[in-house]
Motif scaffolding. Structure first.
Motif, PDB file in Angstrom:
ATOM      1  N   ASN A  20       2.471  -1.891   0.671  1.00  0.00           N
ATOM      2  CA  ASN A  20       3.714  -2.078  -0.098  1.00  0.00           C
ATOM      3  C   ASN A  20       4.462  -3.387   0.132  1.00  0.00           C
ATOM      4  OD1 ASN A  20       3.589   0.140  -1.642  1.00  0.00           O
ATOM      5  ND2 ASN A  20       5.023   1.377  -0.462  1.00  0.00           N
ATOM      6  N   SER A  39       2.090  -0.069  -7.222  1.00  0.00           N
ATOM      7  CA  SER A  39       3.086   1.002  -7.292  1.00  0.00           C
ATOM      8  C   SER A  39       3.888   0.969  -6.011  1.00  0.00           C
ATOM      9  CB  SER A  39       2.424   2.361  -7.481  1.00  0.00           C
ATOM     10  OG  SER A  39       2.139   2.954  -6.230  1.00  0.00           O
ATOM     11  N   LYS A  41       3.940   3.319  -4.003  1.00  0.00           N
ATOM     12  CA  LYS A  41       3.278   4.213  -3.057  1.00  0.00           C
ATOM     13  C   LYS A  41       2.357   3.399  -2.143  1.00  0.00           C
ATOM     14  CE  LYS A  41       4.581   7.933  -5.606  1.00  0.00           C
ATOM     15  NZ  LYS A  41       5.258   7.293  -6.756  1.00  0.00           N
ATOM     16  N   THR A  44      -1.984   2.263  -2.553  1.00  0.00           N
ATOM     17  CA  THR A  44      -2.302   2.162  -3.986  1.00  0.00           C
ATOM     18  C   THR A  44      -3.640   1.450  -4.159  1.00  0.00           C
ATOM     19  OG1 THR A  44       0.043   2.088  -4.554  1.00  0.00           O
ATOM     20  CG2 THR A  44      -1.485   1.221  -6.183  1.00  0.00           C
TER      21      THR A  44
HETATM   22  K     K Z   1       1.508  -0.266  -3.126  1.00  0.00           K
END
Ligand code: K
Ligand code: GDP
Ligand code: MG
Length: 301
Positions: A20, A39, A41, A44
């Motif tokens: 991230n 994303s 999350k 990903t």
């Molecule tokens: K990500």
């Protein structure tokens, strides 16, 4: 003739960092095209994805990697290993961090691995759009204490701020080399893979908690009906449990319909053609821990 006298430069550049921090966003920003899904999350990105950026005098082959984290299952082990393995297989390493976060054990774990890297390591401080400018020097100093980075470059992968400066810095480290890929090729991955990833991205964006990590996507068929201008894509969304199947399908199929609508739009942009997308949801128990399933799903070293 300028072209003949100047040497063409090229090189492989891996982008590593915690989940991230914006690795995939950076790659897409440079390419001006979505080849790596993004994303909010973690995990990903599961595979190693190469993005090729070609200019008049150089070719940058970026390797986007899964975020390096402490693995909890076979898939996680595979992902972290893939990222760490790239470190000594490239010409240059970009270590990306999030300007909003303090250095933590996750960063130090990666820095330990960077100590064995022979190639230059550039620190990229991303998401500077999120912090007051006057904090930057302090952040840079904190990282400088941890490791002797060849360069430290702050950017915003999202807004594009300072990305061209980073490309200039990378350029100065590239050495004479061949053009590995033709001018118009932006990735080493086949369309089929990118299509499956675009579908998986929509599942990630639309669902929460355990679903994102439990999902895989297989493209069953891509075909073009004769005389028609529509590409027909059939795909299966794999989950680990029947309850997850219910969530992905949603009430009266509403969730699956939303996923399909969003994915179809991106696939149309990718293929430059109208797309008819059919999605199925299937349960494969505990696939993340089964090597044969991992192999079938393309998670192969
Ligand atoms: K990500
Ligand atoms: P990865 O896991 O390192 O590949 O990170 P992603 O590219 O998937 O991005 C993770 C999240 O951070 C997404 O929600 C992105 O939109 C967001 N993000 C990435 N780069 C930036 C940035 O420069 N600024 C801001 N504000 N958000 C960003
Ligand atoms: Mg990613």
């Amino acid at each position: 003739n300028k072209k003949q006298t100047d040497q063409f430069k090229s090189g492989f550049i891996t982008i590593v960092g915690r989940p991230n921090v914006g690795k995939s966003t950076f790659l897409n920003q440079v390419l001006g095209q979505k080849i790596a899904i993004m994303s909010d999350k973690a995990q990903t990105t599961r595979n190693k994805i190469q993005g090729v950026y070609t200019t008049d005098d150089a070719q940058y082959i970026f390797v986007d990697t899964p975020g390096i984290h402490k693995p909890k299952h076979k898939l996680g082990t595979f992902m972290t290993k893939i990222a760490l393995n790239t470190l000594n297989q490239v010409d240059l390493v970009l270590f990306m961090v999030n300007a909003e976060q303090k250095i933590g054990p996750g960063d130090r774990f990666i820095i330990e691995h960077l100590k064995n890297v022979k190639q230059p390591v550039l620190l990229v401080i991303n998401k500077i759009d999120m912090i007051p400018k006057e904090q930057l020097l302090e952040i840079m100093a904190a990282y400088h204490k941890e490791f002797d980075f060849a360069e430290i470059v702050p950017i915003s992968a999202l807004t594009g701020e300072n990305v061209s400066t980073l490309l200039g810095t990378i350029h100065s480290y590239l050495e004479e080399g061949p053009k590995y890929y033709p001018d118009d090729q932006v990735t080493d991955h086949p369309e089929r893979f990118i299509i499956s990833e675009l579908i998986r991205e929509k599942v990630l964006v639309k669902t929460r908690e355990e679903i994102p990590h439990s999902v895989a996507v297989i493209i069953d068929d891509i075909s073009k009906e004769e005389g028609k201008d529509i590409i027909d894509v059939q795909a299966s969304i794999i989950v680990e449990r029947p309850s997850q199947k219910g969530i992905v399908i949603g009430k009266n199929g509403s969730m699956l319909k939303d996923i399909g609508t969003l994915a179809r739009k991106d696939i149309q942009d990718l293929l430059g053609s109208k797309v008819f997308l059919e999605l199925w949801v299937k349960v494969v128990k505990d696939w993340r821990n089964k090597q044969t399933h991992l192999n079938n799903l393309g998670y192969v070293e």
